[in-house]
Design an enzyme around this catalytic site. Structure first.
Site, short mmCIF file in Angstrom:
data_model
loop_
_atom_site.label_atom_id
_atom_site.label_comp_id
_atom_site.label_asym_id
_atom_site.label_seq_id
_atom_site.Cartn_x
_atom_site.Cartn_y
_atom_site.Cartn_z
N LYS A 95 0.84 -1.20 0.00
CA LYS A 95 0.00 0.00 0.00
C LYS A 95 0.88 1.25 0.00
O LYS A 95 0.64 2.21 -0.74
CB LYS A 95 -0.88 -0.03 1.26
CG LYS A 95 -2.22 0.60 1.06
CD LYS A 95 -3.11 0.40 2.26
CE LYS A 95 -4.26 -0.53 1.96
NZ LYS A 95 -5.30 -0.54 2.97
N ARG A 137 -17.13 -4.00 1.02
CA ARG A 137 -17.28 -4.56 2.37
C ARG A 137 -18.76 -4.61 2.74
O ARG A 137 -19.47 -3.62 2.61
CB ARG A 137 -16.51 -3.70 3.39
CG ARG A 137 -15.01 -3.80 3.23
CD ARG A 137 -14.28 -2.93 4.23
NE ARG A 137 -14.35 -1.53 3.90
CZ ARG A 137 -13.70 -0.57 4.57
NH1 ARG A 137 -12.94 -0.87 5.59
NH2 ARG A 137 -13.81 0.70 4.22
N LEU A 171 -16.59 11.53 7.01
CA LEU A 171 -16.57 11.54 5.54
C LEU A 171 -17.43 10.42 4.96
O LEU A 171 -17.60 9.37 5.58
CB LEU A 171 -15.13 11.41 5.02
CG LEU A 171 -14.36 10.10 5.17
CD1 LEU A 171 -14.76 9.07 4.13
CD2 LEU A 171 -12.87 10.38 5.05
N GLU A 228 -14.46 10.95 12.45
CA GLU A 228 -14.51 11.32 11.03
C GLU A 228 -15.91 11.03 10.47
O GLU A 228 -16.46 9.97 10.72
CB GLU A 228 -13.45 10.52 10.27
CG GLU A 228 -13.42 10.78 8.79
CD GLU A 228 -13.21 12.25 8.45
OE1 GLU A 228 -12.19 12.80 8.89
OE2 GLU A 228 -14.07 12.83 7.76
N GLY A 284 -34.89 0.58 -0.56
CA GLY A 284 -34.11 -0.30 -1.43
C GLY A 284 -33.62 -1.52 -0.67
O GLY A 284 -34.25 -1.94 0.31
N CYS A 292 -18.78 0.53 7.46
CA CYS A 292 -19.04 1.35 8.66
C CYS A 292 -20.38 1.08 9.33
O CYS A 292 -20.43 0.52 10.42
CB CYS A 292 -18.93 2.83 8.30
SG CYS A 292 -17.23 3.32 7.99
N PHE A 344 -31.93 10.42 2.43
CA PHE A 344 -31.86 9.08 3.06
C PHE A 344 -33.24 8.43 3.18
O PHE A 344 -33.49 7.68 4.09
CB PHE A 344 -31.18 9.17 4.44
CG PHE A 344 -29.72 8.84 4.38
CD1 PHE A 344 -28.91 9.44 3.44
CD2 PHE A 344 -29.14 7.91 5.24
CE1 PHE A 344 -27.56 9.15 3.35
CE2 PHE A 344 -27.80 7.59 5.16
CZ PHE A 344 -27.00 8.22 4.22
N THR A 365 -11.28 -0.50 12.53
CA THR A 365 -11.88 -1.01 13.77
C THR A 365 -13.05 -1.92 13.38
O THR A 365 -14.21 -1.55 13.51
CB THR A 365 -12.41 0.15 14.65
OG1 THR A 365 -13.22 1.03 13.84
CG2 THR A 365 -11.29 0.95 15.25
N LYS A 404 -22.13 1.12 -2.36
CA LYS A 404 -22.74 2.37 -2.82
C LYS A 404 -22.01 2.82 -4.07
O LYS A 404 -20.91 2.34 -4.35
CB LYS A 404 -22.70 3.43 -1.72
CG LYS A 404 -21.28 3.80 -1.27
CD LYS A 404 -21.15 5.24 -0.94
CE LYS A 404 -21.38 5.64 0.46
NZ LYS A 404 -21.03 6.99 0.77
N1 LIG Z 1 -14.27 4.45 5.25
C1 LIG Z 1 -15.06 5.39 5.70
O1 LIG Z 1 -15.90 5.93 4.96
C2 LIG Z 1 -14.98 5.87 7.12
C3 LIG Z 1 -15.69 7.03 7.48
C4 LIG Z 1 -15.63 7.46 8.81
C5 LIG Z 1 -14.93 6.71 9.74
N2 LIG Z 1 -14.28 5.58 9.37
C6 LIG Z 1 -13.54 4.83 10.38
O2 LIG Z 1 -12.17 5.00 10.11
C7 LIG Z 1 -11.43 3.85 10.46
C8 LIG Z 1 -10.65 3.36 9.24
O3 LIG Z 1 -11.56 2.99 8.23
P1 LIG Z 1 -11.13 2.69 6.74
O4 LIG Z 1 -12.38 2.49 5.99
O5 LIG Z 1 -10.15 3.71 6.30
O6 LIG Z 1 -10.37 1.29 6.94
P2 LIG Z 1 -9.32 0.61 5.97
O7 LIG Z 1 -9.32 -0.83 6.31
O8 LIG Z 1 -9.55 1.05 4.56
O9 LIG Z 1 -7.93 1.26 6.41
C9 LIG Z 1 -7.26 0.97 7.61
C10 LIG Z 1 -5.77 1.00 7.32
O10 LIG Z 1 -5.06 0.86 8.56
C11 LIG Z 1 -3.93 0.04 8.34
N3 LIG Z 1 -3.48 -0.51 9.62
C12 LIG Z 1 -4.00 -1.52 10.36
N4 LIG Z 1 -3.30 -1.69 11.49
C13 LIG Z 1 -2.31 -0.76 11.48
C14 LIG Z 1 -1.26 -0.42 12.37
N5 LIG Z 1 -1.11 -1.05 13.53
N6 LIG Z 1 -0.43 0.58 12.04
C15 LIG Z 1 -0.59 1.25 10.87
N7 LIG Z 1 -1.55 0.98 9.99
C16 LIG Z 1 -2.42 -0.01 10.29
C17 LIG Z 1 -4.43 -1.02 7.36
O11 LIG Z 1 -3.37 -1.64 6.69
C18 LIG Z 1 -5.30 -0.16 6.43
O12 LIG Z 1 -4.56 0.35 5.35
C19 LIG Z 1 -12.47 2.86 11.00
O13 LIG Z 1 -12.53 3.00 12.38
C20 LIG Z 1 -13.76 3.34 10.35
O14 LIG Z 1 -14.87 2.95 11.10
C21 LIG Z 1 -14.29 5.16 8.06
#
Ligand SMILES: NC(=O)c1ccc[n+]([C@@H]2O[C@H](COP(=O)([O-])OP(=O)(O)OC[C@H]3O[C@@H](n4cnc5c(N)ncnc54)[C@H](O)[C@@H]3O)[C@@H](O)[C@H]2O)c1
Length: 446
Positions: free
Chosen positions: A37, A341, A161, A159, A264, A271, A260, A93, A334
């Site tokens: 990555k 996921r 987003l 966050e 559907g 999330c 919203f 998470t 979406k």
């Molecule tokens: N995706 C969204 O739209 C979104 C929006 C708001 C909040 N969140 C929250 O943000 C967090 C991340 O979500 P995401 O969708 O980006 O997940 P993701 O799985 O796409 O990204 C997580 C990243 O963290 C890395 N990672 C894991 N363990 C690590 C460590 N110990 N050190 C460094 N990097 C590590 C993984 O390799 C991965 O690249 C979650 O808690 C999610 O609920 C996500």
């Protein structure tokens, strides 16, 4: 001197946050534990599809011609610790296997890996969605493990987003929520977010638990709204009503609002589903489970949609899938994302496949991820190819490309002109005019 920022975990959230921080003018170092990555990001390539993100990255990644050079990547916590004044933790998470609770092991290991390298006063900012109480626990753990002691402070900055709008939402957030335990943390975060604050983004300061709860309660509210309209769709089907008209009419009430309210096959993604479940699990631990029992119903209405879609498809092909060809338009949870996921579309496709249907999936951006997750499904390179020879066509992710399909052209190649709209997003008249039997969730058969 301008603050130096690290972003730990460069997935959907972190990669976007890192690029946005560079856009705001900071020197940024992104860190991930997955070397592939990091290599991609170093080349200015985005490991996922998110509109506008590739351009933003290339504008800032060091080593790319014409870039500002403000954004670099690493796998070294030592380098990150030495570099950053503010460290954003954006790791995943997920839901624990076989449980509703949140798996905090990635967050914990990120904190444990970073803390020994925090030798001077620093701010660590959690952005991951976590169970309430995590920030207080992590603040103690950080102060105990960091050589800087309590000068290694913690803030929680959830966050909001939306995938598909991640760049816009990160650069111009509709609110910035920060949970802090001291003034220094608030001051630093005001500096980080100075531009969006100046543009008018509300900056709301609170304690740790409230900040953590803002995120999970916002998600719960959105999920409730979606499941509400989907429950109305069930009633409409039973009573021969039309949920689309119903949604339009109730949406005119400003207290309800139009957004919203599209019935559907429900919500999915990385999330909402796991956040709802983690919220219920945490409330149970806190002795407040009764307050959230309604979320169980929200979750179950949502999951029922997928089964219902499978039933409608089975009915449409005469009661059984054996020997039937099913075209599935959409794989991502979406549109404008490649994220599959917990995707309702793929879940429906998978169930039909397990019941003996020959499923062919097409998605504008999610094919690679879908193939990885469901290698046994059939895939086609275009919507037209997916529909070729199909006994029924299922519209399951509301991509613009699907709204713009020409029903007459598809009618030429399909075996049967039957379409089920799982997103209530196609124009029924257009499809019916081209000779299709159009059916949608919560709407009369016509
Ligand atoms: N995706 C969204 O739209 C979104 C929006 C708001 C909040 N969140 C929250 O943000 C967090 C991340 O979500 P995401 O969708 O980006 O997940 P993701 O799985 O796409 O990204 C997580 C990243 O963290 C890395 N990672 C894991 N363990 C690590 C460590 N110990 N050190 C460094 N990097 C590590 C993984 O390799 C991965 O690249 C979650 O808690 C999610 O609920 C996500």
């Amino acid at each position: 001197m301008a603050l130096k920022i690290t972003v730990i975990g460069t997935g959907y959230l972190g990669a976007t946050h890192a690029a946005a921080m560079a856009e705001l003018g900071f020197e940024v170092l992104g860190l991930d534990v997955v070397p592939e990555k990091i290599e991609m990001l170093q080349r200015g390539e985005v490991p996922m599809y998110e509109p506008g993100l590739a351009e933003l990255l290339r504008r800032h990644v060091a080593g790319i011609e014409g870039s500002t050079g403000r954004l670099r990547f690493t796998t070294s916590y030592e380098e990150a610790g030495a570099f950053g004044d503010v460290h954003f933790v954006c790791v995943n998470t997920p839901q624990k296997h076989g449980e509703y609770a949140c798996d905090m092991s990635y967050v914990d290991s990120a904190f444990d890996a970073l803390a020994p390298h925090l030798t001077r006063p620093t701010l660590v900012v959690g952005k991951s969605t976590v169970p309430v109480g995590s920030a207080a626990r992590l603040a103690e753990r950080l102060a105990a493990a960091a050589p800087a002691g309590p000068a290694a402070e913690l803030a929680w900055n959830p966050e909001f987003l939306r995938e598909g709008f991640a760049v816009q939402d990160t650069l111009h957030p509709d609110r910035i929520v920060v949970g802090v335990a001291g003034e220094k943390a608030e001051e630093l975060l005001r500096e980080v977010y100075a531009k969006p604050i100046a543009e008018g983004s509300p900056f709301i300061v609170m304690d740790y638990p409230t900040a953590e709860l803002v995120k999970t309660s916002a998600n719960s509210f959105l999920a409730t709204k979606i499941s509400f309209i989907n429950a109305m769709a069930e009633v409409c089907e039973a009573a021969d009503g039309d949920v689309v008209k119903l949604a339009e009419a109730i949406g005119h009430d400003e207290r309800i609002g139009k957004k919203f309210l599209r019935a559907g096959i429900g919500f999915g993604g990385g999330c909402l589903p796991k956040d709802l479940r983690a919220f219920m699990a945490r409330a149970g631990e806190l002795g407040a489970d009764q307050a959230l029992t309604f979320l169980r119903e929200i979750d179950s209405i949502n999951m029922r949609r997928r089964g219902h879609m499978v039933e409608l498809a089975r009915d449409a092909v005469g009661g059984g899938f054996l020997g039937k060809r099913v075209a599935v338009l959409g794989a991502t949870f979406k549109p404008d994302s490649d994220d599959v996921r917990d995707s309702p579309a793929l879940n429906v496709a998978g169930q039909i496949h397990l019941q003996g249907g020959q499923v062919t999936v097409y998605d504008p951006k999610g094919m690679e991820n879908a193939r990885r997750l469901f290698p046994t499904l059939g895939y086609a390179d275009t919507a037209l190819e997916a529909v070729r020879g199909a006994d029924v066509v299922l519209h399951l992710t509301e991509w613009r490309e699907f709204r713009e399909l020409d029903p007459a052209a598809l009618a030429e190649v399909t075996a049967e002109r039957r379409i089920l709209d799982g997103r209530n997003a196609l124009d029924p008249q257009l499809w019916r005019k081209a000779g299709w039997t159009y059916r949608a969730l919560g709407r009369p058969r016509a």
